[in-house]
Design a protein around this motif. Structure first.
Motif, PDB file in Angstrom:
ATOM      1  N   PHE A   1       0.826  -1.212   0.000  1.00 33.26           N
ATOM      2  CA  PHE A   1       0.000   0.000   0.000  1.00 33.26           C
ATOM      3  C   PHE A   1       0.861   1.262   0.000  1.00 33.26           C
TER       4      PHE A   1
ATOM      5  N   VAL B   1     -10.029   0.300  -0.783  1.00 32.27           N
ATOM      6  CA  VAL B   1     -11.410   0.317  -1.268  1.00 32.27           C
ATOM      7  C   VAL B   1     -12.368  -0.044  -0.123  1.00 32.27           C
TER       8      VAL B   1
ATOM      9  N   SER C   1     -13.572   2.586   1.982  1.00 34.06           N
ATOM     10  CA  SER C   1     -14.288   3.785   2.450  1.00 34.06           C
ATOM     11  C   SER C   1     -15.811   3.646   2.370  1.00 34.06           C
TER      12      SER C   1
ATOM     13  N   ILE D   1      -6.740   6.895   8.280  1.00 31.51           N
ATOM     14  CA  ILE D   1      -7.984   6.687   9.038  1.00 31.51           C
ATOM     15  C   ILE D   1      -7.949   7.412  10.384  1.00 31.51           C
TER      16      ILE D   1
ATOM     17  N   VAL E   1     -10.865  15.322   9.315  1.00 30.02           N
ATOM     18  CA  VAL E   1     -11.836  16.037   8.475  1.00 30.02           C
ATOM     19  C   VAL E   1     -13.226  16.029   9.121  1.00 30.02           C
TER      20      VAL E   1
ATOM     21  N   ARG F   1      -8.327  11.798  -7.272  1.00 28.88           N
ATOM     22  CA  ARG F   1      -9.279  12.824  -6.846  1.00 28.88           C
ATOM     23  C   ARG F   1      -8.582  14.163  -6.613  1.00 28.88           C
TER      24      ARG F   1
ATOM     25  N   VAL G   1     -17.056  14.074   5.221  1.00 28.53           N
ATOM     26  CA  VAL G   1     -15.718  13.695   4.751  1.00 28.53           C
ATOM     27  C   VAL G   1     -15.419  14.313   3.391  1.00 28.53           C
TER      28      VAL G   1
ATOM     29  N   THR H   1     -12.654  18.285  -0.490  1.00 25.40           N
ATOM     30  CA  THR H   1     -12.851  18.967  -1.760  1.00 25.40           C
ATOM     31  C   THR H   1     -12.616  20.467  -1.605  1.00 25.40           C
TER      32      THR H   1
HETATM   33  P1  FAD Z   1      -7.181   4.129   0.877  1.00 27.05           P
HETATM   34  O1  FAD Z   1      -6.266   4.984   0.088  1.00 27.05           O
HETATM   35  O2  FAD Z   1      -6.915   2.691   0.858  1.00 27.05           O
HETATM   36  O3  FAD Z   1      -7.182   4.687   2.377  1.00 27.05           O
HETATM   37  C1  FAD Z   1      -7.696   3.926   3.460  1.00 27.05           C
HETATM   38  C2  FAD Z   1      -8.821   4.655   4.163  1.00 27.05           C
HETATM   39  O4  FAD Z   1      -8.374   5.874   4.720  1.00 27.05           O
HETATM   40  C3  FAD Z   1      -9.992   5.031   3.284  1.00 27.05           C
HETATM   41  O5  FAD Z   1     -10.902   3.959   3.148  1.00 27.05           O
HETATM   42  C4  FAD Z   1     -10.595   6.202   4.013  1.00 27.05           C
HETATM   43  O6  FAD Z   1     -11.537   5.780   4.972  1.00 27.05           O
HETATM   44  C5  FAD Z   1      -9.423   6.827   4.729  1.00 27.05           C
HETATM   45  N1  FAD Z   1      -8.954   8.024   4.039  1.00 27.05           N
HETATM   46  C6  FAD Z   1      -7.930   8.123   3.166  1.00 27.05           C
HETATM   47  N2  FAD Z   1      -7.727   9.398   2.796  1.00 27.05           N
HETATM   48  C7  FAD Z   1      -8.658  10.129   3.441  1.00 27.05           C
HETATM   49  C8  FAD Z   1      -8.971  11.508   3.465  1.00 27.05           C
HETATM   50  N3  FAD Z   1      -8.273  12.417   2.767  1.00 27.05           N
HETATM   51  N4  FAD Z   1     -10.009  11.908   4.212  1.00 27.05           N
HETATM   52  C9  FAD Z   1     -10.723  11.021   4.933  1.00 27.05           C
HETATM   53  N5  FAD Z   1     -10.471   9.707   4.953  1.00 27.05           N
HETATM   54  C10 FAD Z   1      -9.446   9.268   4.219  1.00 27.05           C
HETATM   55  N6  FAD Z   1     -13.176  10.009   1.173  1.00 27.05           N
HETATM   56  C11 FAD Z   1     -14.409   9.593   1.495  1.00 27.05           C
HETATM   57  O7  FAD Z   1     -14.558   8.653   2.270  1.00 27.05           O
HETATM   58  N7  FAD Z   1     -15.514  10.204   0.993  1.00 27.05           N
HETATM   59  C12 FAD Z   1     -15.423  11.247   0.118  1.00 27.05           C
HETATM   60  O8  FAD Z   1     -16.436  11.767  -0.335  1.00 27.05           O
HETATM   61  C13 FAD Z   1     -14.121  11.698  -0.248  1.00 27.05           C
HETATM   62  N8  FAD Z   1     -13.983  12.736  -1.117  1.00 27.05           N
HETATM   63  C14 FAD Z   1     -12.730  13.153  -1.460  1.00 27.05           C
HETATM   64  C15 FAD Z   1     -12.604  14.248  -2.328  1.00 27.05           C
HETATM   65  C16 FAD Z   1     -11.352  14.707  -2.680  1.00 27.05           C
HETATM   66  C17 FAD Z   1     -11.206  15.889  -3.586  1.00 27.05           C
HETATM   67  C18 FAD Z   1     -10.206  14.085  -2.144  1.00 27.05           C
HETATM   68  C19 FAD Z   1      -8.853  14.586  -2.486  1.00 27.05           C
HETATM   69  C20 FAD Z   1     -10.333  13.014  -1.284  1.00 27.05           C
HETATM   70  C21 FAD Z   1     -11.585  12.528  -0.920  1.00 27.05           C
HETATM   71  N9  FAD Z   1     -11.730  11.447  -0.030  1.00 27.05           N
HETATM   72  C22 FAD Z   1     -12.995  11.049   0.311  1.00 27.05           C
HETATM   73  C23 FAD Z   1     -10.560  10.818   0.610  1.00 27.05           C
HETATM   74  C24 FAD Z   1      -9.971   9.624  -0.118  1.00 27.05           C
HETATM   75  O9  FAD Z   1      -9.696   9.957  -1.440  1.00 27.05           O
HETATM   76  C25 FAD Z   1     -10.865   8.393  -0.048  1.00 27.05           C
HETATM   77  O10 FAD Z   1     -11.205   8.135   1.288  1.00 27.05           O
HETATM   78  C26 FAD Z   1     -10.174   7.172  -0.590  1.00 27.05           C
HETATM   79  O11 FAD Z   1      -9.757   7.391  -1.912  1.00 27.05           O
HETATM   80  C27 FAD Z   1     -11.071   5.960  -0.488  1.00 27.05           C
HETATM   81  O12 FAD Z   1     -10.519   4.848  -1.128  1.00 27.05           O
HETATM   82  P2  FAD Z   1      -9.792   3.658  -0.334  1.00 27.05           P
HETATM   83  O13 FAD Z   1     -10.714   3.071   0.660  1.00 27.05           O
HETATM   84  O14 FAD Z   1      -9.238   2.756  -1.377  1.00 27.05           O
HETATM   85  O15 FAD Z   1      -8.664   4.477   0.418  1.00 27.05           O
END
Ligand code: FAD
Ligand code: SF4
Length: 520
Positions: free
Chosen positions: A251, A269, A271, A309, A316, A371, A404, A409
């Motif tokens: 990761f 994946v 979230s 997390i 946020v 994103r 979140v 954003t």
């Molecule tokens: P991984 O990259 O595998 O990360 C693990 C976990 O960490 C995620 O499942 C999530 O719960 C948490 N996480 C990671 N980055 C963030 C972050 N910046 N803020 C909060 N939690 C985070 N996340 C959302 O859950 N909902 C949204 O609507 C959302 N909108 C976003 C919009 C923008 C513009 C950006 C830059 C980020 C956003 N994120 C959002 C944060 C993040 O991009 C996603 O949580 C993440 O891509 C989810 O995929 P993953 O589970 O594979 O994450």
């Protein structure tokens, strides 16, 4: 009677605060699929399927335990279409002694909840949401009197409080709090195959929801075919186990990389499951920590994952409640441009955007760097209106809930909060995308050109963005070097870039399509 216990679509956790003292003999759990929640933005059909299917599964699990559940489906002819309306109808039918709820994730729902006492005609007890590791008050206490509210300091406090990745004498494991320097590797040449997250094909319950969603919300942006997200706690548990075994070890290394047609790489994946309550965030962190202790994953991966997390997600959420309702109305960079049509079609010769938006349309998923550094960066550089961009992100991702989505954003990607979340804007030229992705190969544009024929729009927009906001950013020590580079560019090239940017942005404006498909 007993107690009426409404459970929202993102509160699908058996240990929810408001279910703690549930008395199966006397109480009723209320769950309602309401039009207002499905359409306040025209969500991606995958996201609506996720929430409604998971709600039905959760209700069935409660019923199997012997709990009385009043479940109102979207197509119930008596459905009033709002949560408050359904609380009122349930109270009229059941005459509960009181209503017990858990605080919602979003401001909009909290405002509605304030009317529930009147709607139900009995006392309403709203409990704190204990699924978050930091309570809203904890964040407020941490924020009190601070000049800046940076995630990194909040995160250290959370590490100390939970003991995650801490040594017995209170130091961070590995000697450093943050190992991100090791987590910025470009995609390895030729790597195209990655272990996929497990797939959960729809059962009968999910298929019925898919039919409903196709009939009601078929015009919304996004595809539903191939829906396979976890919709029960057991499925989410399988997804977590598989992630820890197969993808967590790598990761960290490729956290910021982007590869053609590889939407997930080594990301979790998780979230969508986390945000609706199928997984517990602290448990997820402890499990990742255990993998490190067992020698199954390196520290840079585990620290990076836990920080997302325990750090970002909690931060946020705290910030959202600390700053709302004013937070979403700021527009620090005075960005006014409507969304270009390709945000809804994915059709653009800019390959990075076509890939990121195309997979968003298919999967309601893009990883963080897509994103932030592809879509968000473009919106920032082009000066797209934050309200329109925020609404777009709320529509298109399966994990989008305002608490979140908005700070990420509005704050992180767009700098519309004037620098609360980010100490400098996440603005980058094509050089970043070229280094971190495979997208630029085969793109019509040249990431190496700043102006002239074939120059990548990210370059042209990047340098003119810096010029436009010189007064705000030139004195920021973290940007001084960039401004020195800008100032060394040939004046003729600067004029050429300004003209080219203006022409490009005119083209975007001619092709604007600000409203979401299927919106009302
Ligand atoms: P991984 O990259 O595998 O990360 C693990 C976990 O960490 C995620 O499942 C999530 O719960 C948490 N996480 C990671 N980055 C963030 C972050 N910046 N803020 C909060 N939690 C985070 N996340 C959302 O859950 N909902 C949204 O609507 C959302 N909108 C976003 C919009 C923008 C513009 C950006 C830059 C980020 C956003 N994120 C959002 C944060 C993040 O991009 C996603 O949580 C993440 O891509 C989810 O995929 P993953 O589970 O594979 O994450
Ligand atoms: Fe994106 Fe520019 Fe690279 Fe094309 S050249 S993929 S537009 S960064």
């Amino acid at each position: 009677g007993g107690v009426l216990r409404p459970v929202l679509g993102d509160q699908l956790t058996r240990g929810l605060a408001s279910l703690r003292d549930l008395d199966a003999a006397r109480d009723t759990v209320l769950m309602a699929e309401v039009m207002a929640e499905c359409t306040y933005v025209p969500h991606h059909p995958r996201k609506i399927v996720l929430v409604l299917a998971a709600m039905r599964q959760f209700a069935a699990a409660l019923a199997a335990e012997g709990v009385r559940v009043r479940y109102v489906t979207l197509d119930d002819p008596d459905n009033t279409g709002t949560l408050t309306g359904e609380v009122s109808r349930a109270a009229a039918a059941l005459a509960p002694a009181r209503v017990v709820a858990t605080e919602p994730g979003e401001w909009r729902v909290q405002e509605a909840m304030q009317g529930w006492g009147e709607a139900a005609g009995c006392p309403v007890d709203i409990r704190a949401d204990t699924r978050f590791i930091a309570a809203r008050d904890d964040f407020a206490r941490w924020a009190h009197g601070r000049k800046t509210l940076r995630m990194e300091l909040f995160y250290r406090q959370m590490r100390r409080r939970t003991g995650l990745l801490m040594t017995a004498d209170g130091a961070p494991e590995g000697g450093r709090w943050n190992l991100d320097a090791e987590n910025r590797k470009p995609p390895p040449p030729g790597a195209r195959a990655f272990p996929l997250p497990p797939s959960f094909p729809p059962d009968e319950t999910t298929r019925a929801v898919m039919d409903l969603v196709a009939a009601r919300f078929g015009t919304h942006f996004g595809d539903m075919a191939g829906f396979d997200l976890p919709v029960t706690a057991a499925q989410a548990e399988t997804a977590l186990e598989r992630f820890i075994a197969a993808r967590l070890p790598r990761f960290g290394d490729l956290q910021d990389a982007m590869v053609d047609d590889a939407p997930y790489l080594f990301h979790a994946v998780l979230s969508p499951a986390l945000n609706i309550g199928l997984l517990d965030p602290l448990d997820v962190c402890r499990r990742a920590e255990a993998a490190w202790h067992a020698g199954a994953a390196p520290l840079n991966a585990v620290e990076g994952f836990i920080r997302q997390i325990l750090g970002w997600r909690e931060y946020v959420r705290g910030l959202y409640w600390h700053k709302m309702p004013g937070y979403r109305d700021t527009n620090a960079l005075d960005a006014r441009r409507p969304l270009p049509a390709f945000f809804w079609t994915g059709e653009t010769p800019m390959r990075c955007l076509a890939q990121a938006i195309g997979q968003t349309r298919r999967l309601a998923y893009a990883h963080h760097i897509q994103r932030l550094m592809v879509i968000g960066n473009f919106a920032l550089l082009a000066g797209l209106d934050p309200t329109a961009v925020n609404a777009w992100y709320m529509v298109v991702y399966a994990d989008a809930f305002e608490w979140v989505e908005l700070p990420n954003t509005h704050g992180m990607a767009l700098f519309a909060d004037g620098g609360v979340v980010a100490s400098k804007p996440y603005a980058a030229s094509a050089k970043y995308i070229q280094r971190m992705s495979t997208y630029c190969d085969g793109c019509r544009y040249d990431p190496g050109r700043r102006s002239g024929p074939g120059a990548c729009p990210y370059n042209v927009l990047y340098w003119t963005f810096l010029e436009r906001h010189r007064d705000r950013f030139a004195r920021n020590p973290r940007m001084a070097m960039i401004y020195r580079t800008l100032d060394r560019l040939d004046p003729a090239e600067r004029v050429a870039m300004a003209e080219q940017a203006a022409a490009f942005l005119d083209g975007l404006d001619r092709d604007a399509w600000p409203a979401a498909p299927g919106g009302q």
